[in-house]
Structure formats: structure tokens, C-alpha cells
Enzyme design. Sequence first.
Site, PDB file in Angstrom:
ATOM      1  CB  CYS A   1       1.911   2.088  20.656  1.00 25.94           C
ATOM      2  SG  CYS A   1       0.397   3.019  20.881  1.00 25.94           S
TER       3      CYS A   1
HETATM    4  N1  GLN Z   1      -4.838   2.600  23.539  1.00 22.73           N
HETATM    5  C1  GLN Z   1      -3.726   3.495  23.414  1.00 22.73           C
HETATM    6  C2  GLN Z   1      -4.020   4.653  22.487  1.00 22.73           C
HETATM    7  O1  GLN Z   1      -5.056   4.773  21.932  1.00 22.73           O
HETATM    8  C3  GLN Z   1      -2.475   2.774  22.962  1.00 22.73           C
HETATM    9  C4  GLN Z   1      -2.635   2.260  21.564  1.00 22.73           C
HETATM   10  C5  GLN Z   1      -1.546   1.370  21.118  1.00 22.73           C
HETATM   11  O2  GLN Z   1      -0.934   0.594  21.840  1.00 22.73           O
HETATM   12  N2  GLN Z   1      -1.411   1.403  19.866  1.00 22.73           N
HETATM   13  O3  GLN Z   1      -3.172   5.477  22.334  1.00 22.73           O
END
Ligand code: GLN
Length: 233
Positions: free
Chosen positions: A2
Site C-alpha cells: 500500500c
Molecule cells: N497486509 C495489508 C493488506 O493486505 C497491507 C498491504 C499493503 O501494505 N499493501 O491490506
Amino acid sequence: MCRHLAWLGRPRSLAALVLEPPSSLLVQSYAPRRQRYGTVNADGWGVGFYAPGRPGPARWRSARPLWGDPSFASVAPVLESGCVVAAVRSATVGMPLEESAAAPFTDGRVLLSHNGRVDRSVLPPVRDAESTVDSALLAALVFDRGLDALAATVAEVGAADPAARLNLLAADGTRLLATTWGDTLSVLVTAEGTALASEPWDDDPAWRDVPDRSLVEVTPDGLTLTPIGEPPA
Ligand code: GLN
């Protein structure tokens, strides 16, 4: 993974923070420039912000991509806040795809976003997680332990899961706290306020990269940066 951002300073519209800059979170949702894990952030998004006279934050979250939310785009220019946390999501494999799995999470007072992943089996049991996504369990743990223990909580979880990536970004209406643990974070200090972001939203040379394994605290008085534990070998 993210991308997230936070702002503490003079009130700004959510459009100015999230949609309008040349490399805004909106652009980062389909064309991030520094993302190490994943290529697009299309599995949902969220923004939380504090408003005068309300102790807790207001939130708008969605399981859709940020670029597919014209209703938000129409109200974002008139929603203003001096303390904001926003995120676009690229779901980790195996995690639920639902609005309640999108950051920022809240306990009604604090906002928290997680850029990264963690093995859920190493986390201590928590109450009241908003979703079964790893980030919501981690958020609930941070809410239990308190923001003053943020660096200690990250160090503890990082020791329990050496493969974890734990870039956290939190706000309580008066300050921002962030950790770097395995992913990028940049900071922009201006006369109007301070921004923290997974990657810069424009090419202003004033953006600075935060070293890995740091705790960043932003208050109206300024910014402090503290190493968390020892740097990686
Ligand atoms: N693990 C978290 C999710 O699945 C955050 C993922 C991320 O940082 N892209 O939403």
C-alpha cells in the site's frame, strides 16, 4: 504494498491532499513511483480526518479503487482538516477484500494505517479488530498498547516475524507518529504543516527520505526522528 500519507498543519482540503498533487495518492493508486511490493493499489482506499468539536475522527473508506469513486472526488474539495491519514490498498495474498480491511483503522480516537505485511499467527490476541486482515489485527494491538509504545510494539512484532514489513502511520488529532520497517517513507516540512507519505506527492526538493527502522513524531512544535532498535546487518 500500500501507499499512505498523513498531514498535520493548517487545514487543507482532502482534494488538495489526496487527489490534486501531480503524484497524489490517487496517482499512486495506479502508478506508484517507489513501490517495492506490488504494482497497483486497487483493492480499496480510505481517509480519516479530525474536525473541530469532534473528539474522534471521521472516516470514508471503500473496497473499490480510489479512481473509481467520483462521489468522493465531488465532496473532497469542501472537506477540510488539519490532521489527516489516508491510504490506498494493495491487498496481501490471502487477505480479505472488503471495506473494513482498508486503512485507516480506528478505535474511535486514533487513526492507523499499515503499509506492509505480518504473519497473523505471531500477533498476541486482540479484541475488537475491524477485520481479519493482518493490518487490522496489528492496528488493534497498537490501540491496546497505546501510541507511546508504537516503536516498542513494532520492534516486538518485527522480532517475532523477521519477514514482517511494518511501516505504520498514526494520528490522534494533535500529532502524527510513523514507523519505517521495510518500506519507504518521505517527509515534507513546510511553513503550513508537515506531510508524511510513502512516496513524495510531487518533485519538491524539500522532501526527505526517512531511514529504515525509524520512529517519526510530528507535533505542532516540529519533527523528531529516532532509530528503532539496531539497524539491519
Ligand atoms: N497486509 C495489508 C493488506 O493486505 C497491507 C498491504 C499493503 O501494505 N499493501 O491490506
